[in-house]
Design an enzyme around this catalytic site. Structure first.
Site, mmCIF file in Angstrom:
data_model
loop_
_atom_site.group_PDB
_atom_site.id
_atom_site.type_symbol
_atom_site.label_atom_id
_atom_site.label_comp_id
_atom_site.label_asym_id
_atom_site.label_seq_id
_atom_site.Cartn_x
_atom_site.Cartn_y
_atom_site.Cartn_z
ATOM 1 C CE LYS A 1 -3.794 -2.369 2.409
ATOM 2 N NZ LYS A 1 -4.723 -2.352 3.562
ATOM 3 C CE1 TYR B 1 -9.241 -3.845 0.543
ATOM 4 C CE2 TYR B 1 -8.740 -1.652 -0.268
ATOM 5 C CZ TYR B 1 -8.340 -2.829 0.344
ATOM 6 O OH TYR B 1 -7.031 -2.982 0.767
ATOM 7 C CG PHE C 1 -13.386 2.273 7.186
ATOM 8 C CD1 PHE C 1 -12.835 1.521 6.151
ATOM 9 C CD2 PHE C 1 -14.079 1.598 8.193
ATOM 10 C CE1 PHE C 1 -12.960 0.143 6.120
ATOM 11 C CE2 PHE C 1 -14.214 0.213 8.172
ATOM 12 C CZ PHE C 1 -13.653 -0.512 7.120
ATOM 13 N NE ARG D 1 -5.642 -12.525 5.609
ATOM 14 C CZ ARG D 1 -6.452 -11.459 5.522
ATOM 15 N NH1 ARG D 1 -6.423 -10.660 4.449
ATOM 16 N NH2 ARG D 1 -7.281 -11.168 6.488
ATOM 17 N NE ARG E 1 -2.200 -5.783 7.395
ATOM 18 C CZ ARG E 1 -3.306 -6.363 6.945
ATOM 19 N NH1 ARG E 1 -3.915 -7.299 7.672
ATOM 20 N NH2 ARG E 1 -3.832 -6.022 5.787
ATOM 21 C CG ASN F 1 -3.596 -2.514 7.112
ATOM 22 O OD1 ASN F 1 -3.462 -2.149 5.946
ATOM 23 N ND2 ASN F 1 -4.629 -3.232 7.511
ATOM 24 C CG HIS G 1 -5.073 -6.739 -0.485
ATOM 25 N ND1 HIS G 1 -6.283 -6.903 0.143
ATOM 26 C CD2 HIS G 1 -5.023 -7.683 -1.454
ATOM 27 C CE1 HIS G 1 -6.946 -7.890 -0.439
ATOM 28 N NE2 HIS G 1 -6.193 -8.388 -1.411
ATOM 29 C CD GLU H 1 -8.274 -10.287 -3.494
ATOM 30 O OE1 GLU H 1 -7.109 -10.537 -3.099
ATOM 31 O OE2 GLU H 1 -9.181 -9.914 -2.730
#
Ligand code: UDP
Ligand code: MG
Length: 155
Positions: free
Chosen positions: A12, A52, A60, A88, A105, A115, A118, A129
């Site tokens: 990100k 998303y 948010f 993950r 993170r 964070n 993704h 994805e």
């Protein structure tokens, strides 16, 4: 044999701004995940609304989209045994302050939405994805000398 999977990761804008791209990619490499796709992606509002969609009614959502469009993001497709769950695990939980120490993170971030990463949350979403962000000819299959040590085949 465990399941060899591919999964999608996005680094990100906070990872780029904070000079953490190399450190994060290094952690994936050290874990033994193979990079089979790697590029810069400029996210658009339309792409984020698809990516998303599960967060569309959250308060948010607008600020999350703005945040994700601040700079290009780095897209990665990583391959390995149980890659979806393993990544993950290395990335840690969504809220960095609830993430286990030692995860990326927890170690490098403090708040949401910033964070850092993704990562696809299931084999099904990984498939969708990867197609969302990478064309077939942007994915590479190759052998590394370390494959047999990392993957444990014929060592
Ligand atoms: N997010 C946020 N506030 C929240 C929950 C999520 O800003 O309360 C952001 C955060 O950047 C997160 C992203 O929305 O990574 C996607 O949320 P998801 O629940 O899919 O978490 P992830 O799969 O990224 O752990
Ligand atoms: Mg998610």
């Amino acid at each position: 044999m465990p399941d060899k999977q591919q999964t999608l990761v996005l680094l990100k804008p906070d990872a780029l701004q904070r000079d953490l791209l190399g450190e994060i990619i290094r952690r994936f490499e050290m874990k033994g995940l193979k990079i089979v796709g790697l590029k810069f992606v400029r996210l658009t509002e339309a792409l984020l609304e698809e990516h998303y969609a599960h967060l569309a009614d959250k308060p948010f959502f607008a600020s999350l989209k703005q945040f994700m469009m601040q700079t290009p993001v780095v897209g990665l497709v990583l391959e390995g045994y149980d890659a979806v769950a393993e990544i993950r695990k290395v990335v840690g939980s969504t809220n960095p302050r609830a993430a286990d120490a030692g995860t990326i993170r927890a170690d490098f971030s403090m708040n949401m939405p910033s964070n850092l990463i993704h990562a696809s949350d299931s084999p099904e979403s990984a498939e969708t994805e990867i197609k969302r962000f990478f064309k077939d000819d942007e994915l590479f299959s190759y052998e590394k000398i370390t494959d047999r040590y990392i993957f444990g085949e014929g060592v």
